[in-house]
Write a protein that holds these residues in place. Structure first.
Motif, PDB file in Angstrom:
ATOM      1  N   GLN A  44       0.860  -1.294  -0.061  1.00  0.00           N
ATOM      2  CA  GLN A  44      -0.096  -0.495  -0.051  1.00  0.00           C
ATOM      3  C   GLN A  44       1.044   1.512   0.130  1.00  0.00           C
ATOM      4  O   GLN A  44       0.916   2.250  -0.504  1.00  0.00           O
ATOM      5  N   ALA A  45       1.793   1.515   1.114  1.00  0.00           N
ATOM      6  CA  ALA A  45       2.622   1.933   1.160  1.00  0.00           C
ATOM      7  C   ALA A  45       3.559   2.848  -0.547  1.00  0.00           C
ATOM      8  O   ALA A  45       3.812   3.633  -1.251  1.00  0.00           O
ATOM      9  N   VAL A  46       4.364   1.517  -1.038  1.00  0.00           N
ATOM     10  CA  VAL A  46       4.711   2.077  -2.419  1.00  0.00           C
ATOM     11  C   VAL A  46       3.510   2.202  -3.200  1.00  0.00           C
ATOM     12  O   VAL A  46       4.306   3.346  -4.349  1.00  0.00           O
ATOM     13  N   PHE A  47       2.850   1.765  -3.312  1.00  0.00           N
ATOM     14  CA  PHE A  47       1.574   2.385  -4.838  1.00  0.00           C
ATOM     15  C   PHE A  47       0.830   3.730  -4.048  1.00  0.00           C
ATOM     16  O   PHE A  47       1.671   4.882  -4.926  1.00  0.00           O
ATOM     17  N   LEU A  48       1.258   4.242  -2.765  1.00  0.00           N
ATOM     18  CA  LEU A  48       0.658   5.572  -2.487  1.00  0.00           C
ATOM     19  C   LEU A  48       2.023   6.733  -3.305  1.00  0.00           C
ATOM     20  O   LEU A  48       1.415   8.022  -3.382  1.00  0.00           O
ATOM     21  N   PHE A  49       3.200   6.570  -1.992  1.00  0.00           N
ATOM     22  CA  PHE A  49       3.788   7.234  -2.786  1.00  0.00           C
ATOM     23  C   PHE A  49       4.305   7.286  -3.925  1.00  0.00           C
ATOM     24  O   PHE A  49       4.748   8.303  -4.061  1.00  0.00           O
ATOM     25  N   THR A  50       4.309   6.077  -4.950  1.00  0.00           N
ATOM     26  CA  THR A  50       4.242   6.676  -6.671  1.00  0.00           C
ATOM     27  C   THR A  50       3.540   7.350  -6.724  1.00  0.00           C
ATOM     28  O   THR A  50       3.527   8.438  -7.968  1.00  0.00           O
ATOM     29  N   ALA A  51       2.086   7.324  -5.811  1.00  0.00           N
ATOM     30  CA  ALA A  51       0.727   7.954  -7.020  1.00  0.00           C
ATOM     31  C   ALA A  51       1.255   9.609  -6.425  1.00  0.00           C
ATOM     32  O   ALA A  51       1.026  10.377  -7.196  1.00  0.00           O
ATOM     33  N   ASN A  52       1.737   9.418  -5.171  1.00  0.00           N
ATOM     34  CA  ASN A  52       1.660  10.905  -4.972  1.00  0.00           C
ATOM     35  C   ASN A  52       3.054  11.718  -5.982  1.00  0.00           C
ATOM     36  O   ASN A  52       3.006  13.030  -6.477  1.00  0.00           O
ATOM     37  N   GLN A  53       4.028  11.036  -6.439  1.00  0.00           N
ATOM     38  CA  GLN A  53       4.776  10.765  -7.365  1.00  0.00           C
ATOM     39  C   GLN A  53       3.984  11.791  -8.565  1.00  0.00           C
ATOM     40  O   GLN A  53       4.615  12.415  -9.940  1.00  0.00           O
ATOM     41  N   GLU A  54       3.374  10.724  -9.147  1.00  0.00           N
ATOM     42  CA  GLU A  54       2.591  10.812 -10.572  1.00  0.00           C
ATOM     43  C   GLU A  54       1.460  11.977 -10.149  1.00  0.00           C
ATOM     44  O   GLU A  54       1.623  12.933 -11.366  1.00  0.00           O
ATOM     45  N   GLU A  55       1.045  12.390  -9.151  1.00  0.00           N
ATOM     46  CA  GLU A  55       0.145  13.495  -9.534  1.00  0.00           C
ATOM     47  C   GLU A  55       1.149  14.831  -9.575  1.00  0.00           C
ATOM     48  O   GLU A  55       0.963  16.026  -9.701  1.00  0.00           O
TER      49      GLU A  55
END
Length: 197
Positions: A44-55
């Motif tokens: 979950q943390a890996v996906f959210l960490f990357t999602a924030n960078q994609e934003e």
């Protein structure tokens, strides 16, 4: 002879990139929800960490379109549908999609921007392409660990960090429960893979 931004292919590529980054952010947020439901908070943390960078990538591209505010841009594009019930498929799809942006999409967009004499935008596409490779590598590492049943087990003693309280443990296996905060094993990450190691 330079082309006007309002007539350029670069402006359309910026919108394509904005759409792609926005969709990637949402796909990763959805995958993070699945990881949470499966008690794999580290994924979950890996996906959210990357999602924030994609934003942030989406914002960078969108900011370049500011001079077209109030207009509608029509673009074509192919965007992935990654709707899986297992996390390994989500990780592999994310890895593939990130590599697609790195090797093909943003490299091509950079070349077009350079040929249209938008050097700053060419640089942005090229730089973000390099970041997408890092994203692909990260997703690949976690997919490999999950696939090999080594997400919480190591062949050698290593450091594990609880993502909830920060406890560090040296062992060949992450504990079933954190001895400090009592959060489950799904909160542990190998120290060398932690974003702030």
């Amino acid at each position: 002879m330079p082309i006007a931004f309002e007539q350029s292919e670069t402006r359309l590529n910026l919108m394509r990139a904005f759409a792609g980054e926005s969709q990637a952010r949402n796909r990763y947020t959805f995958a993070a929800g699945l990881a949470k439901r499966q008690n794999l908070q580290v994924i979950q943390a890996v996906f959210l960490f990357t999602a924030n960078q994609e934003e942030q990538h989406a914002k960078i591209y969108y900011d370049q379109l500011a001079k077209l505010s109030g207009q509608n841009l029509t673009v074509d594009g192919a965007y992935p549908v990654n709707h899986y019930s297992d996390l390994l498929s989500h990780l592999r799809a994310a890895q593939h999609n990130e590599y697609q942006e790195w090797e093909h999409d943003y490299r091509a967009f950079s070349e077009i921007a350079r040929s249209e004499e938008f050097s700053e935008i060419a640089h942005l596409f090229s730089s973000i392409a390099d970041i997408e490779k890092i994203h692909g590598d990260r997703f690949g590492q976690f997919a490999d660990l999950l696939e090999q049943n080594k997400l919480f087990v190591s062949d050698v003693t290593c450091k594990w960090m609880c993502l909830n309280c920060g406890l560090m443990i040296e062992s060949t296996m992450a504990p079933a429960l954190c001895p400090v905060c009592k959060h489950p094993q799904g909160f542990f990450i190998r120290w060398e893979l932690a974003p702030f190691s």
